[in-house]
Write a protein that holds these residues in place. Structure first.
Motif, PDB file in Angstrom:
ATOM      1  N   ILE A 183      32.889  35.235  32.287  1.00 42.33           N
ATOM      2  CA  ILE A 183      33.558  36.822  32.294  1.00 42.33           C
ATOM      3  C   ILE A 183      33.310  37.601  31.346  1.00 42.33           C
ATOM      4  CG2 ILE A 183      35.606  37.543  32.599  1.00 42.33           C
ATOM      5  CD1 ILE A 183      37.503  34.826  33.613  1.00 42.33           C
ATOM      6  N   LEU A 184      32.526  38.188  31.493  1.00 43.16           N
ATOM      7  CA  LEU A 184      31.971  38.853  30.822  1.00 43.16           C
ATOM      8  C   LEU A 184      32.157  40.357  31.561  1.00 43.16           C
ATOM      9  CD1 LEU A 184      28.546  37.996  31.280  1.00 43.16           C
ATOM     10  CD2 LEU A 184      29.975  37.162  29.850  1.00 43.16           C
ATOM     11  N   PHE A 185      33.967  40.831  31.035  1.00 43.77           N
ATOM     12  CA  PHE A 185      34.764  41.948  31.507  1.00 43.77           C
ATOM     13  C   PHE A 185      36.118  41.823  31.172  1.00 43.77           C
ATOM     14  CE2 PHE A 185      35.270  40.177  35.374  1.00 43.77           C
ATOM     15  CZ  PHE A 185      36.579  40.777  36.105  1.00 43.77           C
ATOM     16  N   GLY A 186      36.650  42.491  30.840  1.00 43.32           N
ATOM     17  CA  GLY A 186      37.857  42.775  31.039  1.00 43.32           C
ATOM     18  C   GLY A 186      38.553  43.235  29.918  1.00 43.32           C
ATOM     19  N   ASP A 187      39.647  43.149  29.669  1.00 41.10           N
ATOM     20  CA  ASP A 187      40.884  43.822  28.694  1.00 41.10           C
ATOM     21  C   ASP A 187      42.470  42.739  27.979  1.00 41.10           C
ATOM     22  OD1 ASP A 187      43.290  44.677  30.045  1.00 41.10           O
ATOM     23  OD2 ASP A 187      41.639  46.526  30.548  1.00 41.10           O
ATOM     24  N   ILE A 188      43.216  43.016  27.036  1.00 40.81           N
ATOM     25  CA  ILE A 188      44.271  42.319  26.974  1.00 40.81           C
ATOM     26  C   ILE A 188      44.975  41.693  27.780  1.00 40.81           C
ATOM     27  CG2 ILE A 188      45.303  44.204  25.802  1.00 40.81           C
ATOM     28  CD1 ILE A 188      46.067  42.059  24.371  1.00 40.81           C
ATOM     29  N   LEU A 189      45.205  43.164  28.818  1.00 37.38           N
ATOM     30  CA  LEU A 189      46.111  42.807  30.106  1.00 37.38           C
ATOM     31  C   LEU A 189      45.595  42.251  31.484  1.00 37.38           C
ATOM     32  CD1 LEU A 189      46.931  46.582  29.716  1.00 37.38           C
ATOM     33  CD2 LEU A 189      48.194  44.740  28.703  1.00 37.38           C
ATOM     34  N   SER A 190      44.093  42.691  31.821  1.00 34.80           N
ATOM     35  CA  SER A 190      43.610  41.579  32.648  1.00 34.80           C
ATOM     36  C   SER A 190      43.377  40.318  32.425  1.00 34.80           C
ATOM     37  CB  SER A 190      42.658  42.630  33.364  1.00 34.80           C
ATOM     38  OG  SER A 190      41.687  42.645  32.348  1.00 34.80           O
ATOM     39  N   ILE A 191      43.085  39.921  31.661  1.00 35.54           N
ATOM     40  CA  ILE A 191      41.869  38.751  31.668  1.00 35.54           C
ATOM     41  C   ILE A 191      43.111  37.396  32.131  1.00 35.54           C
ATOM     42  CG2 ILE A 191      42.670  38.270  28.611  1.00 35.54           C
ATOM     43  CD1 ILE A 191      39.478  37.585  31.043  1.00 35.54           C
ATOM     44  N   PRO A 192      44.708  37.682  31.654  1.00 39.18           N
ATOM     45  CA  PRO A 192      44.914  36.396  32.334  1.00 39.18           C
ATOM     46  C   PRO A 192      45.020  36.419  34.138  1.00 39.18           C
ATOM     47  CG  PRO A 192      46.761  37.549  31.369  1.00 39.18           C
ATOM     48  CD  PRO A 192      45.534  38.166  31.041  1.00 39.18           C
TER      49      PRO A 192
ATOM     50  N   LYS B 201      40.554  29.800  38.403  1.00 40.26           N
ATOM     51  CA  LYS B 201      41.055  28.962  38.787  1.00 40.26           C
ATOM     52  C   LYS B 201      41.812  28.424  39.842  1.00 40.26           C
ATOM     53  CE  LYS B 201      41.150  26.601  35.315  1.00 40.26           C
ATOM     54  NZ  LYS B 201      40.193  25.213  35.279  1.00 40.26           N
ATOM     55  N   ASP B 202      42.453  29.193  40.467  1.00 38.40           N
ATOM     56  CA  ASP B 202      42.820  29.299  42.001  1.00 38.40           C
ATOM     57  C   ASP B 202      41.973  28.776  42.762  1.00 38.40           C
ATOM     58  OD1 ASP B 202      45.729  29.228  40.832  1.00 38.40           O
ATOM     59  OD2 ASP B 202      45.765  31.362  41.839  1.00 38.40           O
ATOM     60  N   ALA B 203      40.509  29.435  42.839  1.00 40.72           N
ATOM     61  CA  ALA B 203      39.464  28.887  43.153  1.00 40.72           C
ATOM     62  C   ALA B 203      38.591  27.583  43.137  1.00 40.72           C
ATOM     63  CB  ALA B 203      38.510  29.941  43.476  1.00 40.72           C
ATOM     64  N   GLY B 204      39.030  27.272  42.200  1.00 39.53           N
ATOM     65  CA  GLY B 204      38.842  25.556  42.008  1.00 39.53           C
ATOM     66  C   GLY B 204      37.643  25.592  40.723  1.00 39.53           C
ATOM     67  N   LYS B 205      37.331  26.713  40.584  1.00 39.64           N
ATOM     68  CA  LYS B 205      36.277  27.029  39.619  1.00 39.64           C
ATOM     69  C   LYS B 205      36.560  27.021  37.818  1.00 39.64           C
ATOM     70  CE  LYS B 205      33.685  29.348  42.968  1.00 39.64           C
ATOM     71  NZ  LYS B 205      33.025  28.482  43.441  1.00 39.64           N
ATOM     72  N   ILE B 206      35.726  26.828  37.058  1.00 35.61           N
ATOM     73  CA  ILE B 206      35.721  26.907  35.777  1.00 35.61           C
ATOM     74  C   ILE B 206      35.676  28.147  34.907  1.00 35.61           C
ATOM     75  CG2 ILE B 206      34.852  25.909  33.145  1.00 35.61           C
ATOM     76  CD1 ILE B 206      36.423  23.581  35.543  1.00 35.61           C
ATOM     77  N   ALA B 207      36.433  28.450  34.137  1.00 36.68           N
ATOM     78  CA  ALA B 207      36.760  29.691  33.490  1.00 36.68           C
ATOM     79  C   ALA B 207      36.095  29.608  32.068  1.00 36.68           C
ATOM     80  CB  ALA B 207      37.809  30.232  34.389  1.00 36.68           C
ATOM     81  N   MET B 208      35.051  30.312  31.993  1.00 36.00           N
ATOM     82  CA  MET B 208      34.823  30.627  30.154  1.00 36.00           C
ATOM     83  C   MET B 208      34.821  31.912  30.301  1.00 36.00           C
ATOM     84  SD  MET B 208      33.585  27.534  29.543  1.00 36.00           S
ATOM     85  CE  MET B 208      32.637  27.649  28.230  1.00 36.00           C
TER      86      MET B 208
END
Length: 202
Positions: free
Chosen positions: A49-58, A65-72
């Motif tokens: 994940i190379l984008f986002g902010d403190i509000l959107s990252i969760p 994760k819901d798609a069954g993938k590893i989130a880094m």
């Protein structure tokens, strides 16, 4: 603002992460919300994940994760999170992220002690940068290192021999030849935001 309920965390073991890299060596690097949905449809089992902010990252992490993938999460690129250990604590307490990427060794160390999978990122822009990278080895708290740009087979090979850590090549990967060259040079995987590459690989 929508509230994101954080499910119980399952800690990803580094060995499991590296095993997945061997099976699917092209990592999806996501740079926008628009690209996220398209890239989740590819076979890549790991998402940077190379984008986002403190509000959107969760919410972004939850979608992955819901798609069954590893989130880094690339901590350095999340707006509103400082380059301090408290930012790592925030991700641990408020998301289901499996790990972090960062150029900052202190954040990598703290993340590793919490239980995150950790990737130390390096930009190899010139010979001085390469020398500085070598001085930081053996990188006790990093599970892997990412080298950018990833289209320098000789540099990848040199770093792969210097460090005992798995090497990921990222940045400027534009076609299958770039992927093959990086893997032949000693990289365990490559990361790319190129949707066409993600669709034809893995």
């Amino acid at each position: 603002m929508k509230t994101i309920l954080v499910k119980k965390r399952r800690v990803l073991e580094p060995e499991e992460f590296l095993s997945l890299l061997h099976k699917t060596p092209v990592i999806s690097a996501v740079k926008s919300t628009e690209a996220l949905e398209q890239q989740l449809e590819t076979a890549s089992g790991i998402v940077f994940i190379l984008f986002g902010d403190i509000l959107s990252i969760p919410a972004t992490v939850a979608r992955i994760k819901d798609a069954g993938k590893i989130a880094m999460v690339h901590l350095d690129l999340i707006e509103g999170l400082s380059a301090r250990e408290i930012a790592v604590d925030f991700l641990w307490e408020n998301t289901r992220a499996d790990g972090i990427l960062s150029t900052k060794a202190n954040l990598i160390k703290h993340a590793k002690l919490l239980g995150f999978v950790t990737i130390q990122r390096f930009f190899v822009l010139d010979s001085m940068a390469l020398l500085n990278i070598e001085k930081q080895f053996p990188l006790d708290y990093a599970d892997a290192v990412e080298i950018l740009p990833g289209v320098m087979p000789k540099i990848i090979n040199k770093i792969a021999h210097i460090t005992k850590k798995p090497v990921i090549a990222g940045g400027l990967i534009s076609d299958r030849e770039d992927i093959q060259n990086a893997l032949k040079a000693g990289a365990i995987a490559v990361s790319s935001s190129n949707l066409e590459i993600l669709r034809m690989e893995n």
